[in-house]
Design a protein around this motif. Structure first.
Motif, PDB file in Angstrom:
ATOM      1  N   GLN A  29       0.839  -1.205   0.000  1.00  0.00           N
ATOM      2  CA  GLN A  29       0.000   0.000   0.000  1.00  0.00           C
ATOM      3  C   GLN A  29       0.869   1.248   0.000  1.00  0.00           C
ATOM      4  OE1 GLN A  29      -3.342   0.196   0.268  1.00  0.00           O
ATOM      5  NE2 GLN A  29      -4.046  -1.838   0.786  1.00  0.00           N
ATOM      6  N   HIS A  30       0.463   2.254  -0.802  1.00  0.00           N
ATOM      7  CA  HIS A  30       1.194   3.523  -0.861  1.00  0.00           C
ATOM      8  C   HIS A  30       0.570   4.478   0.129  1.00  0.00           C
ATOM      9  CE1 HIS A  30       3.352   2.841  -4.830  1.00  0.00           C
ATOM     10  NE2 HIS A  30       2.684   1.736  -4.587  1.00  0.00           N
ATOM     11  N   HIS A  31       1.289   4.886   1.103  1.00  0.00           N
ATOM     12  CA  HIS A  31       0.784   5.802   2.133  1.00  0.00           C
ATOM     13  C   HIS A  31       1.586   7.086   2.076  1.00  0.00           C
ATOM     14  CE1 HIS A  31      -2.006   3.292   4.569  1.00  0.00           C
ATOM     15  NE2 HIS A  31      -1.418   2.385   3.830  1.00  0.00           N
ATOM     16  N   PHE A  32       1.023   8.078   1.478  1.00  0.00           N
ATOM     17  CA  PHE A  32       1.663   9.399   1.430  1.00  0.00           C
ATOM     18  C   PHE A  32       0.672  10.407   1.964  1.00  0.00           C
ATOM     19  CE2 PHE A  32       5.029   7.517  -0.622  1.00  0.00           C
ATOM     20  CZ  PHE A  32       4.605   6.786  -1.715  1.00  0.00           C
ATOM     21  N   PRO A  33       0.407  10.357   3.262  1.00  0.00           N
ATOM     22  CA  PRO A  33      -0.604  11.242   3.828  1.00  0.00           C
ATOM     23  C   PRO A  33      -0.157  12.678   3.795  1.00  0.00           C
ATOM     24  CG  PRO A  33       0.601  10.168   5.568  1.00  0.00           C
ATOM     25  CD  PRO A  33       1.100   9.581   4.274  1.00  0.00           C
ATOM     26  N   GLY A  34      -1.162  13.560   3.780  1.00  0.00           N
ATOM     27  CA  GLY A  34      -0.846  14.972   3.822  1.00  0.00           C
ATOM     28  C   GLY A  34      -2.052  15.782   4.220  1.00  0.00           C
ATOM     29  N   HIS A  35      -2.719  15.368   5.269  1.00  0.00           N
ATOM     30  CA  HIS A  35      -3.993  15.998   5.611  1.00  0.00           C
ATOM     31  C   HIS A  35      -3.800  17.295   6.373  1.00  0.00           C
ATOM     32  CE1 HIS A  35      -6.080  12.299   4.524  1.00  0.00           C
ATOM     33  NE2 HIS A  35      -5.142  11.673   5.175  1.00  0.00           N
ATOM     34  N   PRO A  36      -4.018  18.428   5.752  1.00  0.00           N
ATOM     35  CA  PRO A  36      -4.070  19.659   6.531  1.00  0.00           C
ATOM     36  C   PRO A  36      -5.351  19.705   7.316  1.00  0.00           C
ATOM     37  CG  PRO A  36      -4.565  20.109   4.252  1.00  0.00           C
ATOM     38  CD  PRO A  36      -4.229  18.662   4.343  1.00  0.00           C
ATOM     39  N   ALA A  37      -5.358  20.452   8.382  1.00  0.00           N
ATOM     40  CA  ALA A  37      -6.504  20.318   9.260  1.00  0.00           C
ATOM     41  C   ALA A  37      -6.875  21.577   9.987  1.00  0.00           C
ATOM     42  CB  ALA A  37      -6.216  19.223  10.267  1.00  0.00           C
ATOM     43  N   ARG A  38      -6.963  22.690   9.282  1.00  0.00           N
ATOM     44  CA  ARG A  38      -7.428  23.883   9.983  1.00  0.00           C
ATOM     45  C   ARG A  38      -8.627  24.458   9.253  1.00  0.00           C
ATOM     46  NH1 ARG A  38      -8.508  25.219  14.620  1.00  0.00           N
ATOM     47  NH2 ARG A  38      -9.092  27.367  14.755  1.00  0.00           N
ATOM     48  N   PRO A  39      -9.725  24.679   9.931  1.00  0.00           N
ATOM     49  CA  PRO A  39     -10.901  25.198   9.260  1.00  0.00           C
ATOM     50  C   PRO A  39     -10.663  26.571   8.662  1.00  0.00           C
ATOM     51  CG  PRO A  39     -11.462  24.260  11.380  1.00  0.00           C
ATOM     52  CD  PRO A  39      -9.971  24.334  11.307  1.00  0.00           C
ATOM     53  N   ARG A  40     -11.634  26.993   7.878  1.00  0.00           N
ATOM     54  CA  ARG A  40     -11.503  28.202   7.084  1.00  0.00           C
ATOM     55  C   ARG A  40     -11.433  29.447   7.928  1.00  0.00           C
ATOM     56  NH1 ARG A  40     -16.380  28.358   3.476  1.00  0.00           N
ATOM     57  NH2 ARG A  40     -17.339  28.526   5.503  1.00  0.00           N
ATOM     58  N   ARG A  41     -12.278  29.563   8.939  1.00  0.00           N
ATOM     59  CA  ARG A  41     -12.289  30.790   9.727  1.00  0.00           C
ATOM     60  C   ARG A  41     -12.711  30.449  11.139  1.00  0.00           C
ATOM     61  NH1 ARG A  41     -17.599  32.469  10.308  1.00  0.00           N
ATOM     62  NH2 ARG A  41     -19.087  31.469   8.928  1.00  0.00           N
ATOM     63  N   ALA A  42     -12.300  31.269  12.051  1.00  0.00           N
ATOM     64  CA  ALA A  42     -12.611  31.021  13.448  1.00  0.00           C
ATOM     65  C   ALA A  42     -14.007  31.503  13.757  1.00  0.00           C
ATOM     66  CB  ALA A  42     -11.602  31.741  14.350  1.00  0.00           C
ATOM     67  N   PHE A 249     -15.283  14.862  12.261  1.00  0.00           N
ATOM     68  CA  PHE A 249     -15.404  15.963  11.302  1.00  0.00           C
ATOM     69  C   PHE A 249     -16.630  15.792  10.413  1.00  0.00           C
ATOM     70  CE2 PHE A 249     -10.548  16.279  11.680  1.00  0.00           C
ATOM     71  CZ  PHE A 249     -10.678  17.137  12.761  1.00  0.00           C
ATOM     72  N   ALA A 250     -17.006  14.543  10.146  1.00  0.00           N
ATOM     73  CA  ALA A 250     -18.226  14.318   9.370  1.00  0.00           C
ATOM     74  C   ALA A 250     -19.449  14.824  10.119  1.00  0.00           C
ATOM     75  CB  ALA A 250     -18.370  12.830   9.036  1.00  0.00           C
ATOM     76  N   VAL A 251     -19.488  14.583  11.430  1.00  0.00           N
ATOM     77  CA  VAL A 251     -20.605  15.076  12.241  1.00  0.00           C
ATOM     78  C   VAL A 251     -20.606  16.614  12.247  1.00  0.00           C
ATOM     79  CG1 VAL A 251     -21.557  15.177  14.572  1.00  0.00           C
ATOM     80  CG2 VAL A 251     -20.716  13.011  13.656  1.00  0.00           C
ATOM     81  N   LEU A 252     -19.427  17.215  12.400  1.00  0.00           N
ATOM     82  CA  LEU A 252     -19.346  18.677  12.391  1.00  0.00           C
ATOM     83  C   LEU A 252     -19.783  19.252  11.047  1.00  0.00           C
ATOM     84  CD1 LEU A 252     -15.945  19.255  14.253  1.00  0.00           C
ATOM     85  CD2 LEU A 252     -18.253  19.557  15.145  1.00  0.00           C
ATOM     86  N   TRP A 253     -19.382  18.586   9.959  1.00  0.00           N
ATOM     87  CA  TRP A 253     -19.792  19.077   8.643  1.00  0.00           C
ATOM     88  C   TRP A 253     -21.295  18.932   8.434  1.00  0.00           C
ATOM     89  CZ3 TRP A 253     -21.434  16.199   4.188  1.00  0.00           C
ATOM     90  CH2 TRP A 253     -21.582  16.988   3.052  1.00  0.00           C
ATOM     91  N   THR A 254     -21.866  17.848   8.963  1.00  0.00           N
ATOM     92  CA  THR A 254     -23.313  17.679   8.861  1.00  0.00           C
ATOM     93  C   THR A 254     -24.042  18.784   9.611  1.00  0.00           C
ATOM     94  OG1 THR A 254     -23.019  15.273   8.721  1.00  0.00           O
ATOM     95  CG2 THR A 254     -25.227  16.087   9.279  1.00  0.00           C
ATOM     96  N   ALA A 255     -23.502  19.166  10.770  1.00  0.00           N
ATOM     97  CA  ALA A 255     -24.131  20.237  11.549  1.00  0.00           C
ATOM     98  C   ALA A 255     -23.865  21.613  10.943  1.00  0.00           C
ATOM     99  CB  ALA A 255     -23.624  20.190  12.993  1.00  0.00           C
ATOM    100  N   ARG A 256     -22.735  21.772  10.269  1.00  0.00           N
ATOM    101  CA  ARG A 256     -22.368  23.083   9.685  1.00  0.00           C
ATOM    102  C   ARG A 256     -21.939  22.847   8.232  1.00  0.00           C
ATOM    103  NH1 ARG A 256     -21.573  27.061  13.337  1.00  0.00           N
ATOM    104  NH2 ARG A 256     -20.220  28.181  11.899  1.00  0.00           N
ATOM    105  N   PRO A 257     -22.901  22.611   7.319  1.00  0.00           N
ATOM    106  CA  PRO A 257     -22.534  22.285   5.930  1.00  0.00           C
ATOM    107  C   PRO A 257     -21.800  23.406   5.215  1.00  0.00           C
ATOM    108  CG  PRO A 257     -24.906  22.678   6.146  1.00  0.00           C
ATOM    109  CD  PRO A 257     -24.353  22.628   7.542  1.00  0.00           C
ATOM    110  N   ARG A 258     -21.910  24.635   5.702  1.00  0.00           N
ATOM    111  CA  ARG A 258     -21.180  25.723   5.061  1.00  0.00           C
ATOM    112  C   ARG A 258     -19.684  25.649   5.332  1.00  0.00           C
ATOM    113  NH1 ARG A 258     -24.921  31.167   5.912  1.00  0.00           N
ATOM    114  NH2 ARG A 258     -26.765  30.395   4.791  1.00  0.00           N
ATOM    115  N   GLU A 259     -19.295  24.959   6.398  1.00  0.00           N
ATOM    116  CA  GLU A 259     -17.872  24.788   6.711  1.00  0.00           C
ATOM    117  C   GLU A 259     -17.339  23.631   5.871  1.00  0.00           C
ATOM    118  OE1 GLU A 259     -16.268  26.794   8.666  1.00  0.00           O
ATOM    119  OE2 GLU A 259     -17.991  27.925   9.392  1.00  0.00           O
ATOM    120  N   ARG A 260     -16.956  23.924   4.609  1.00  0.00           N
ATOM    121  CA  ARG A 260     -16.563  22.872   3.679  1.00  0.00           C
ATOM    122  C   ARG A 260     -15.315  22.132   4.130  1.00  0.00           C
ATOM    123  NH1 ARG A 260     -15.107  25.048  -1.512  1.00  0.00           N
ATOM    124  NH2 ARG A 260     -14.497  26.923  -0.376  1.00  0.00           N
TER     125      ARG A 260
END
Length: 660
Positions: A29-42, A249-260
Motif C-alpha cells: 500500500q502507498h501511504h503518502f498522507p498529507g492531511h491539513p486540518a485547519r478550518p476556514r475561519r474562526a 469531522f463528518a458530524v461537524l460538517w453535517t451540523a455546519r454544511p457551510r464549513e466545507r
C-alpha cells in the motif's frame, strides 16, 4: 513474528521458492498522507477581524510536535545494535527456483539489494553464515534483521526454524518490517553453527536484506521493539486516529454544511483509514499482484487539496469537480488494466499526481498565508513538514535500496496531533463565543423584557384612562340627550302657570326608562345579545301590559357578537325601546313580536306589531325618533329597515358579526 509478517513452523522444504497457499501478495500500500486540518475561519474572531487569531505558543507547539515526532520516528527507525554483533559479508549465491545454482557463491556486503533481473528471473539468494557458540550461548541466542523484502527463510544446522514474509495485500505501512527469531536451543550445538538465510521477492520487486545481527536475545529484543513501534505500531495508531477524526469531522460538517473544510478533511481521513484498516477486505486484480486500495491515495490527496482550498477561503468555481478526473481515470485504468506493465505505470503516474497535488496545496496555502490567513499558515507549516517526508519516501520507492524505511505515515501522526489541537482550539473558541453571545442575549432579553413591561404598564394605564374618559363622555352625552331632556321638560311643565300632570308623568316615565337603559348597558354581557334582550324584557314587559299589549317573545339562540360593549348595547336597546314606544303611542296594536335569527350576513333583530296606525312609518311622525334610530344604526355599522303592510309595521335591525 508479529503484525503483517507470517511465521510458519519449521519444516523441511526445498531450498527454492516457498508455497504461500491461497494468501495473496501484491504491491505494498502507498501511504503518502498529507492531511491539513485547519478550518476556514474562526468562530470567535474578534470584532472587526474576519480571521482567527492564534497565539505564538500555538504555532510553536505545532512546529515542536511535528519536529519531535519526526525525529522520534527517524531515531527509532534507524536505531540498530552495536556493529560488533552484525554480520556484514556472508557467503551468498543465487539459485534457481529448483535449488540449482545460478551463479557461483561469493561474499556480499550487507545491506544488500538484489539486481532487478534476479527478481524477474525468480532467483533466490541463499546466504550462509558460520557462527561459533560456546556452551553458555546455546540458550538465549536470537537473530535480528531490521528490514527485508519480501520473504526470508531461516535454517540452523540444516533445520528450518522460521519463515517470514510480508503480507503485501495488507501492508499498511508501505515499509519493510523487522524480523526477530529466537534460535531454539535444540538445533544449536557447541562450536560452529551454520545459519542459512534464503531471500526472495515477488516479480517486479527487488529483494533486499539489511544487516544481520546474531547475539543475546535480551540485548537484541529492545532494538526489535523500537523498530517495530516505528514501522508497525505508530502507523496503526495513526490509522485509528484518522478514522475517529473522520467521524468527528463528518458530524461537524453535517451540523455546519457551510464549513466545507470539515467535509473535505473527513473525506481525506476516511480514505486514509480505508486504505490502512485491516477490516477492509483484500481486492486484487487479474494479472496483477497489486491491491486496488493503492489507488485510494490519489483520491485522498485530492480531498486534501480541496481541504486546503477551503482553509485558504479560495472562491468556489464551477470547474472544481475537474480535480476528480485524474484519480478517476487512474482508478479505471488500474482496475481494468490487462498487464503488469500497465499497473506499474499507473502506480508511478499516481505518485506524480500526488506530488503535483501536494505542491498545489502548498501553493494555495502559501498565498493565503501571505495575505494574513493564520489558519492557512499553520496548516502550511504542518503540510510542508509532512511533504518533506513524502518526498523522501518517493525517492525510496523510485530508487529502492537495501534499507527501505518509510516514515511519512509515522510523521502523519504528528500532523494529526496538530490537527486535533487546532480543532480543539477552534471548538473552545466557538464555545466561548457562544457563551459570550448567550450572556449578551440574556442581558438584552432581560433589559428588553423590563422595558416592555414598563411600556406595557404605561400603555395599559393610558388606555384605561382613555377608556374611562370615553365612557364618561358617553355617559354625559347619553344623560344629556336622554334623561336631561326629559328632566328639563318636567321642570318647564311644573313651573308653568297651568301645570299639566299627565305630561309631567309621561316625561318622568321616559326619564326612568332611559336611566334603566343606561344602567343595563353598563353590564358585561360578554357579547351575548340574548342576555341583553332578556334584561330589557324584564323591564319592558310591565310597560307593555299596562298599555294593553301582548308580548310575543320569539328570540332564538344567535352567535356571540364580537366587540359588543356598553356603547353598542345602549344603541341597540334605544332602537328597540324607540320602536316599542312608537307602537304604544301610534300603532293601535294588540300584539308586539320580538324575534332574532341568524343569517349569512349577520344577526337580525326584528320588532313587529299587528296595528293599523301609521305613525311608525317613515315620514309620518313629527318627532325625531326614527331619525335617531337610523343614526344609532349607522353608528353600530348595522342596517335599519322599516316596512308597513296590512298586517302591521316591522322594524328590522341587521347587526354585523363584529363591531368596530
Amino acid at each position: 513474528m508479529h503484525g503483517p509478517l507470517r511465521m510458519h513452523a519449521a519444516r523441511d522444504t526445498p531450498s527454492g521458492h516457498h508455497d504461500n497457499g491461497s494468501d495473496g501478495h501484491g504491491f505494498p500500500q502507498h501511504h503518502f498522507p498529507g492531511h491539513p486540518a485547519r478550518p476556514r475561519r474562526a468562530l470567535s474572531a474578534p470584532a472587526g477581524s474576519g480571521q482567527a487569531r492564534y497565539s505564538s505558543w500555538s504555532i510553536a507547539w505545532l512546529i515542536a510536535a511535528l519536529i519531535l515526532l519526526s525525529l522520534t520516528a527517524s531515531l527509532l527507525a534507524f536505531h540498530a545494535p552495536d556493529d560488533s554483533q552484525a554480520i556484514r559479508d556472508p557467503l551468498c549465491e543465487a539459485r534457481h527456483a529448483d535449488g540449482t545454482p545460478a551463479r557461483p557463491a561469493h561474499r556480499l556486503t550487507l545491506p544488500y539489494a538484489a539486481p532487478a533481473a534476479d527478481s524477474q528471473a525468480g532467483y533466490v539468494t541463499a546466504c550462509r553464515i558460520d557462527i561459533p557458540l560456546s556452551a553458555d550461548a546455546l540458550h538465549g541466542t536470537a537473530l535480528f534483521i531490521p528490514s527485508f523484502i519480501d520473504s526470508v527463510a531461516i535454517a540452523v544446522n540444516g533445520r528450518r526454524v522460521a519463515l517470514a514474509e510480508l503480507y503485501l495485500m495488507r501492508n499498511l505501512r508501505f515499509a519493510t518490517l523487522p524480523a526477530f527469531v529466537p534460535l531454539p536451543a535444540g538445533v544449536l550445538r557447541e562450536g560452529v553453527n551454520t545459519v542459512e538465510i534464503q531471500l526472495w521477492a515477488r516479480p517486479g520487486r527487488r529483494a533486499s536484506l539489511d544487516r544481520i545481527f546474531i547475539g543475546n536475545e535480551a540485548a537484541l529484543r529492545p532494538y526489535f521493539h523500537a523498530r517495530w513501534f516505528a514501522s508497525a505500531v505508530l502507523p496503526t495508531l495513526v490509522v485509528g486516529a484518522g478514522l475517529a477524526l473522520a467521524l468527528v469531522f463528518a458530524v461537524l460538517w453535517t451540523a455546519r454544511p457551510r464549513e466545507r473544510e470539515f467535509g473535505w478533511l473527513s473525506a481525506a481521513l476516511l480514505l486514509g483509514a480505508l486504505r490502512g484498516s485491516v477490516l477492509i477486505p483484500d481486492f486484487g486484480l487479474n494479472l496483477s499482484d497489486r491491491p486496488l486500495w493503492n489507488i485510494f491515495v490519489a483520491w485522498e490527496t485530492t480531498a486534501i487539496l480541496m481541504f486546503c482550498r477551503a482553509v485558504a477561503r479560495a472562491p468556489r468555481r464551477r470547474g472544481e469537480w475537474l480535480w476528480a478526473v485524474p484519480p478517476l481515470a487512474l482508478t479505471l485504468v488500474f482496475a481494468f488494466g490487462a498487464t503488469e506493465a500497465v499497473a506499474d505505470g499507473v502506480i508511478r503516474t499516481t505518485m506524480a499526481l500526488i506530488f503535483v497535488q501536494l505542491l498545489a496545496a502548498l501553493w494555495i496555502l502559501g498565498r493565503a498565508a501571505v495575505r494574513g490567513n493564520q489558519e492557512a499558515l499553520i496548516v502550511l507549516l504542518g503540510l510542508a513538514m509532512l511533504f518533506a517526508f513524502v518526498v523522501r519516501d518517493f525517492v525510496m520507492v523510485l530508487f529502492p535500496g537495501p534499507n527501505l524505511i518509510f516514515l511519512a505515515r509515522a510523521v502523519y501522526g504528528g500532523f494529526l496531533a496538530a490537527v486535533t489541537l487546532l480543532m480543539i482550539l477552534r471548538f473552545v473558541r466557538a464555545m466561548r463565543e457562544l457563551d459570550n453571545t448567550s450572556d449578551v442575549l440574556r442581558e438584552r432579553i432581560a433589559a428588553t423584557q423590563a422595558e416592555l413591561h414598563k411600556t406595557y404598564g404605561e400603555l395599559r394605564a393610558r388606555r384605561e384612562a382613555e377608556a374611562i374618559e370615553r365612557e364618561r363622555n358617553r355617559l354625559m352625552c347619553d344623560l344629556h340627550d336622554g334623561l336631561g331632556g326629559d328632566l328639563v321638560s318636567m321642570l318647564a311643565l311644573a313651573e308653568s302657570p297651568q301645570p299639566r300632570p299627565e305630561e309631567i308623568a309621561r316625561h318622568a316615565r321616559s326619564a326612568l326608562t332611559d336611566m334603566r337603559l343606561i344602567i343595563s348597558s353598563l353590564e358585561d354581557y360578554g357579547g351575548n345579545l340574548l342576555l341583553t334582550l332578556g334584561t330589557w324584557r324584564e323591564r319592558a314587559d310591565p310597560q307593555l301590559r299596562a298599555a294593553g299589549l301582548r308580548l310575543v317573545w320569539a328570540v332564538r339562540d344567535v352567535p356571540v357578537l364580537s366587540g359588543l360593549g356598553p356603547a353598542q348595547i345602549l344603541d341597540i336597546l334605544r332602537i328597540l325601546q324607540e320602536a316599542v314606544t312608537n307602537i304604544i303611542r301610534h300603532a293601535d296594536a294588540r300584539t308586539v313580536t320580538i324575534e332574532t335569527f341568524d343569517t349569512e350576513q349577520g344577526t337580525v333583530l326584528a320588532i313587529s306589531d299587528d296595528g293599523t296606525g301609521r305613525a311608525a312609518t317613515p315620514g309620518t311622525s313629527g318627532g325625531h325618533g326614527i331619525g335617531n334610530m337610523r343614526l344609532r344604526a349607522r353608528r353600530l355599522g348595522a342596517h335599519l329597515d322599516i316596512t308597513r303592510s296590512a298586517q302591521g309595521t316591522r322594524v328590522t335591525l341587521r347587526l354585523p358579526r363584529q363591531f368596530a
